[in-house]
Design a protein around this motif. Sequence first.
Motif, PDB file in Angstrom:
ATOM      1  N   ILE A  78       0.714  -1.155  -0.078  1.00  0.00           N
ATOM      2  CA  ILE A  78       0.142   0.127  -0.179  1.00  0.00           C
ATOM      3  C   ILE A  78       1.032   1.174  -0.136  1.00  0.00           C
ATOM      4  O   ILE A  78       0.484   2.323  -0.761  1.00  0.00           O
ATOM      5  N   TRP A  79       2.090   1.303   0.768  1.00  0.00           N
ATOM      6  CA  TRP A  79       3.029   2.398   0.867  1.00  0.00           C
ATOM      7  C   TRP A  79       3.628   2.604  -0.475  1.00  0.00           C
ATOM      8  O   TRP A  79       3.875   3.608  -0.690  1.00  0.00           O
ATOM      9  N   ALA A  80       4.057   1.366  -1.025  1.00  0.00           N
ATOM     10  CA  ALA A  80       4.846   1.375  -1.990  1.00  0.00           C
ATOM     11  C   ALA A  80       3.844   1.882  -3.290  1.00  0.00           C
ATOM     12  O   ALA A  80       4.521   2.501  -4.150  1.00  0.00           O
ATOM     13  N   SER A  81       2.628   1.547  -3.397  1.00  0.00           N
ATOM     14  CA  SER A  81       1.892   2.043  -4.309  1.00  0.00           C
ATOM     15  C   SER A  81       1.653   3.608  -4.427  1.00  0.00           C
ATOM     16  O   SER A  81       1.805   4.240  -5.331  1.00  0.00           O
ATOM     17  N   LEU A  82       1.402   4.130  -3.238  1.00  0.00           N
ATOM     18  CA  LEU A  82       1.400   5.389  -2.948  1.00  0.00           C
ATOM     19  C   LEU A  82       2.624   6.026  -3.486  1.00  0.00           C
ATOM     20  O   LEU A  82       2.680   7.487  -3.956  1.00  0.00           O
ATOM     21  N   ILE A  83       3.701   5.638  -2.815  1.00  0.00           N
ATOM     22  CA  ILE A  83       4.959   6.390  -3.305  1.00  0.00           C
ATOM     23  C   ILE A  83       5.196   6.357  -4.701  1.00  0.00           C
ATOM     24  O   ILE A  83       5.617   7.204  -5.315  1.00  0.00           O
ATOM     25  N   TRP A  84       5.215   5.417  -5.317  1.00  0.00           N
ATOM     26  CA  TRP A  84       5.311   5.029  -6.919  1.00  0.00           C
ATOM     27  C   TRP A  84       4.510   5.866  -7.546  1.00  0.00           C
ATOM     28  O   TRP A  84       4.875   6.764  -8.711  1.00  0.00           O
ATOM     29  N   SER A  85       3.107   6.077  -7.096  1.00  0.00           N
ATOM     30  CA  SER A  85       2.293   6.918  -8.157  1.00  0.00           C
ATOM     31  C   SER A  85       2.678   8.339  -7.875  1.00  0.00           C
ATOM     32  O   SER A  85       2.453   9.137  -8.927  1.00  0.00           O
ATOM     33  N   VAL A  86       3.062   8.887  -6.575  1.00  0.00           N
ATOM     34  CA  VAL A  86       3.280  10.234  -6.243  1.00  0.00           C
ATOM     35  C   VAL A  86       4.635  10.368  -6.997  1.00  0.00           C
ATOM     36  O   VAL A  86       4.789  11.442  -7.759  1.00  0.00           O
ATOM     37  N   LEU A  87       5.498   9.403  -7.048  1.00  0.00           N
ATOM     38  CA  LEU A  87       6.872   9.917  -7.957  1.00  0.00           C
ATOM     39  C   LEU A  87       6.618   9.885  -9.231  1.00  0.00           C
ATOM     40  O   LEU A  87       6.980  11.113  -9.837  1.00  0.00           O
ATOM     41  N   ILE A  88       5.360   9.291 -10.090  1.00  0.00           N
ATOM     42  CA  ILE A  88       5.329   9.149 -11.318  1.00  0.00           C
ATOM     43  C   ILE A  88       4.597  10.497 -11.739  1.00  0.00           C
ATOM     44  O   ILE A  88       5.004  11.319 -12.607  1.00  0.00           O
ATOM     45  N   ILE A  89       3.778  11.047 -10.721  1.00  0.00           N
ATOM     46  CA  ILE A  89       3.167  11.980 -11.087  1.00  0.00           C
ATOM     47  C   ILE A  89       3.885  13.597 -10.900  1.00  0.00           C
ATOM     48  O   ILE A  89       3.970  14.331 -12.106  1.00  0.00           O
ATOM     49  N   VAL A  90       4.813  13.421  -9.973  1.00  0.00           N
ATOM     50  CA  VAL A  90       5.798  14.602  -9.806  1.00  0.00           C
ATOM     51  C   VAL A  90       6.443  14.890 -10.930  1.00  0.00           C
ATOM     52  O   VAL A  90       6.941  15.561 -11.615  1.00  0.00           O
ATOM     53  N   VAL A  91       7.256  13.362 -11.329  1.00  0.00           N
ATOM     54  CA  VAL A  91       8.285  13.524 -12.556  1.00  0.00           C
ATOM     55  C   VAL A  91       7.596  13.863 -14.045  1.00  0.00           C
ATOM     56  O   VAL A  91       8.002  14.799 -14.538  1.00  0.00           O
ATOM     57  N   PHE A  92       6.488  13.067 -14.218  1.00  0.00           N
ATOM     58  CA  PHE A  92       5.955  13.443 -15.538  1.00  0.00           C
ATOM     59  C   PHE A  92       5.076  14.416 -15.743  1.00  0.00           C
ATOM     60  O   PHE A  92       4.966  14.828 -16.895  1.00  0.00           O
ATOM     61  N   ARG A  93       4.562  14.901 -14.534  1.00  0.00           N
ATOM     62  CA  ARG A  93       3.836  16.097 -14.816  1.00  0.00           C
ATOM     63  C   ARG A  93       4.603  17.452 -15.055  1.00  0.00           C
ATOM     64  O   ARG A  93       4.449  18.112 -15.884  1.00  0.00           O
ATOM     65  N   THR A  94       5.803  17.420 -14.461  1.00  0.00           N
ATOM     66  CA  THR A  94       6.817  18.305 -14.512  1.00  0.00           C
ATOM     67  C   THR A  94       7.409  18.351 -16.111  1.00  0.00           C
ATOM     68  O   THR A  94       7.292  19.571 -16.599  1.00  0.00           O
ATOM     69  N   LEU A  95       7.610  17.297 -16.356  1.00  0.00           N
ATOM     70  CA  LEU A  95       8.117  16.931 -17.841  1.00  0.00           C
ATOM     71  C   LEU A  95       7.168  17.248 -18.987  1.00  0.00           C
ATOM     72  O   LEU A  95       7.446  18.124 -19.893  1.00  0.00           O
ATOM     73  N   ALA A  96       5.688  16.990 -18.676  1.00  0.00           N
ATOM     74  CA  ALA A  96       4.708  17.381 -19.560  1.00  0.00           C
ATOM     75  C   ALA A  96       4.461  18.731 -19.664  1.00  0.00           C
ATOM     76  O   ALA A  96       4.271  19.311 -20.727  1.00  0.00           O
ATOM     77  N   VAL A  97       4.350  19.370 -18.658  1.00  0.00           N
ATOM     78  CA  VAL A  97       4.091  20.776 -18.587  1.00  0.00           C
ATOM     79  C   VAL A  97       5.203  21.740 -19.196  1.00  0.00           C
ATOM     80  O   VAL A  97       5.059  22.653 -19.935  1.00  0.00           O
ATOM     81  N   ARG A  98       6.170  21.302 -18.844  1.00  0.00           N
ATOM     82  CA  ARG A  98       7.750  22.017 -19.399  1.00  0.00           C
ATOM     83  C   ARG A  98       7.625  21.699 -21.026  1.00  0.00           C
ATOM     84  O   ARG A  98       7.798  22.720 -21.655  1.00  0.00           O
ATOM     85  N   ARG A  99       7.208  20.590 -21.510  1.00  0.00           N
ATOM     86  CA  ARG A  99       7.338  20.393 -22.793  1.00  0.00           C
ATOM     87  C   ARG A  99       6.084  21.014 -23.368  1.00  0.00           C
ATOM     88  O   ARG A  99       6.268  21.455 -24.711  1.00  0.00           O
ATOM     89  N   TYR A 100       4.853  21.049 -22.774  1.00  0.00           N
ATOM     90  CA  TYR A 100       3.684  21.809 -23.276  1.00  0.00           C
ATOM     91  C   TYR A 100       4.153  23.500 -23.555  1.00  0.00           C
ATOM     92  O   TYR A 100       3.923  24.004 -24.468  1.00  0.00           O
ATOM     93  N   ARG A 101       4.821  23.928 -22.594  1.00  0.00           N
ATOM     94  CA  ARG A 101       5.072  25.336 -22.576  1.00  0.00           C
ATOM     95  C   ARG A 101       6.164  25.584 -23.618  1.00  0.00           C
ATOM     96  O   ARG A 101       6.063  26.752 -24.514  1.00  0.00           O
TER      97      ARG A 101
END
Length: 290
Positions: free
Chosen positions: A263-286
Amino acid sequence: MSAVTEASPKALAPRPRGGVVQSVRDSLVVAKRNLIRMLRIPEMIVFGLIQPIMFVVLFTYVFGGSINVPGAPAGSAQAYREFLMAGIFAQTVTFATAGAGAGIADDMHKGLIDRFRSLPMARGAVLTGRTLADLVQTALTLVVLAAVALIIGWRTHENMGSVLAGFALLLFLGYAFSWIGALIGLIVRTPEAATSGGLIWLFPLTFVSNAFVPVNGMPAFLQHIAEWNPFSATVQAARELFGNTIPGREASVTGAWPMEHPIWASLIWSVLIIVVFRTLAVRRYRSATA
């Protein structure tokens, strides 16, 4: 004599409004637009349901009597149904990644993103709204898929709160993966390429995991990969929250931390994926709309 100065298009373009509240409002507006579009094209929802239902039926009735779940009676179809469904649910939410990427690539291809640029809205709202709309569609798909699973004999053995928490973890993983799809959609040039690019890496991710077969039957090196796979962590967490694990059986073959604390691992993995790929996606969009 008066001098006439000509302003650049960038100077004339409306400036996006700032603030968290305004960003949330803009994201919800974009999400509403995408949901309305989905309702006007119902075949998108129908075809999105067919594949996971096919997987449920095929795996249950074709492989159900051939795959033994450790700790369960040999050839137990019911044990395999309960083992399988968390994996099918997780596969369904992650395969929505391809749809997110294709949708964003289509908007880019048709010039819709350029129209959004002319509006005074938060830059990240276009992507956030799209991923939120995909999350709603994925949640509806899970509801239908769960009903089908109950019809074929899948059962949960925990209270309703625990079951809902399991589905929440699955949707959180799906939302995280939709940001990977958003980045792919911004990188490629066509919706077709976004669909292919969004699926090709998902097949090894989902099949080299604990989703469809027990990990103990894999080669030793694949066991380690499977048990550190973020997909596997969410599948194992959902099984525990649904009460679909075998009592007394060790959760991990290799002693991997994500399998012992899924449960903890799932939460940690999901948060990390959101932080990394949202940052990259928004940067690419801009950069793509600058």
